[in-house]
Scaffold this active site. Structure first.
Site, PDB file in Angstrom:
ATOM      1  N   ARG A 108      30.071  35.640  -1.746  1.00 52.66           N
ATOM      2  CA  ARG A 108      29.907  34.338  -1.126  1.00 52.66           C
ATOM      3  C   ARG A 108      30.655  33.279  -1.919  1.00 52.66           C
ATOM      4  NH1 ARG A 108      24.168  31.572   0.292  1.00 52.66           N
ATOM      5  NH2 ARG A 108      23.808  31.674  -1.933  1.00 52.66           N
ATOM      6  N   THR A 112      31.779  26.824  -0.169  1.00 53.99           N
ATOM      7  CA  THR A 112      31.749  26.745   1.308  1.00 53.99           C
ATOM      8  C   THR A 112      30.608  27.575   1.905  1.00 53.99           C
ATOM      9  OG1 THR A 112      33.183  28.674   1.486  1.00 53.99           O
ATOM     10  CG2 THR A 112      34.277  26.517   1.371  1.00 53.99           C
ATOM     11  N   ASP A 209      18.972  35.003  -7.310  1.00 60.09           N
ATOM     12  CA  ASP A 209      20.157  35.782  -6.939  1.00 60.09           C
ATOM     13  C   ASP A 209      19.831  37.266  -7.045  1.00 60.09           C
ATOM     14  OD1 ASP A 209      22.651  37.310  -7.274  1.00 60.09           O
ATOM     15  OD2 ASP A 209      23.576  35.343  -7.065  1.00 60.09           O
ATOM     16  N   ASP A 212      22.268  39.483  -9.228  1.00 58.94           N
ATOM     17  CA  ASP A 212      22.116  39.232 -10.665  1.00 58.94           C
ATOM     18  C   ASP A 212      20.841  39.872 -11.203  1.00 58.94           C
ATOM     19  OD1 ASP A 212      24.444  37.840 -10.850  1.00 58.94           O
ATOM     20  OD2 ASP A 212      23.538  35.851 -10.966  1.00 58.94           O
TER      21      ASP A 212
HETATM   22  N1  URA Z   1      21.805  35.538  -2.040  1.00 61.77           N
HETATM   23  C1  URA Z   1      20.855  35.752  -2.974  1.00 61.77           C
HETATM   24  O1  URA Z   1      20.990  36.652  -3.807  1.00 61.77           O
HETATM   25  N2  URA Z   1      19.769  34.960  -2.990  1.00 61.77           N
HETATM   26  C2  URA Z   1      19.578  33.972  -2.111  1.00 61.77           C
HETATM   27  O2  URA Z   1      18.550  33.284  -2.169  1.00 61.77           O
HETATM   28  C3  URA Z   1      20.574  33.758  -1.130  1.00 61.77           C
HETATM   29  C4  URA Z   1      21.679  34.559  -1.117  1.00 61.77           C
END
Ligand code: URA
Length: 220
Positions: A108, A112, A209, A212
């Protein structure tokens, strides 16, 4: 029950329990991964409950009997979105060892919030696309942008929308609406619909995340 036509929330007590573990910011990466694995079995129970069967004749040690097995004409394709989707694909492959795994490399763009492709090994076209069953895997359905791009990849190759399933752990209402508006026949299987997205496109309350936390790459 929820307000979406094709969104299935697996709110089994064991999903709820394990979600409480993975949402906790103090949960270690190892415990986090194991709790997701436990939820994955329950999500896949739902995601595969309508797979087609065919009759077959089997000789047991005692006698012949008619059994049912998965329809051999259908090809199941597991499509994890890298990198977080890998946590689902190990389990998916364990319970469906005959499935094909086709990785989708997308990250991602944090400015954007749109997906950037970096890996796609999906054939240019499929033979018999109507016989493909696609399970797209991504733990977080947030803005819906990556989900839509991944679904489009298969829909553009003439896989019927009803044969495409999207499996996520946690979904945001914003992303669900966007995906369902464009692809109302794609089934979405999730363990939770959370409150909303924050301004950075993260799900609230969510779990942070996912990639992560799975791979222990959180920068403190
Ligand atoms: N991706 C993630 O890992 N966590 C989120 O909250 C949104 C997208």
């Amino acid at each position: 029950m929820n307000n979406y036509k094709n969104v299935f929330v697996v709110n089994h007590p064991l999903c709820c329990h394990n979600l409480s573990i993975i949402r906790d910011k103090n949960t270690t990466a190892e415990v986090f991964r194991n709790a997701i694995r436990r939820i994955t079995y329950l999500l896949f129970y739902k995601a595969t409950e309508d797979l087609e069967l065919e009759d077959c004749s089997i000789e047991t040690p005692l006698e012949n009997c008619i059994c049912q097995r998965l329809n051999s004409k259908k090809e199941i394709i597991i499509a994890p979105i890298l990198r977080a989707g890998l946590i689902f694909s190990d389990i998916a492959n364990e319970i469906m060892p005959y499935a094909t795994v086709r990785h989708i490399g997308m990250y991602r763009d944090e400015d954007t919030l749109t997906p950037v492709w970096y890996y796609n090994k999906i054939p240019v076209e499929f033979d018999n696309p109507e016989d493909k069953i696609i399970l797209i895997l991504d733990p977080m359905l947030a803005t819906g942008n990556s989900a839509i791009d991944a679904i489009k990849l298969f829909a553009n190759k003439k896989v019927p929308h009803k044969n495409i399933r999207f499996v996520s752990l946690i979904s945001a209402p914003e992303g669900l609406k966007k995906v369902q508006n464009l692809y109302p026949d794609v089934k979405i299987i999730t363990a939770s619909i959370d409150n909303c997205l924050n301004s950075s496109g993260y799900i609230r309350p969510g779990l942070g995340d996912a990639g992560d936390r799975i791979f222990n790459t959180v920068i403190n």
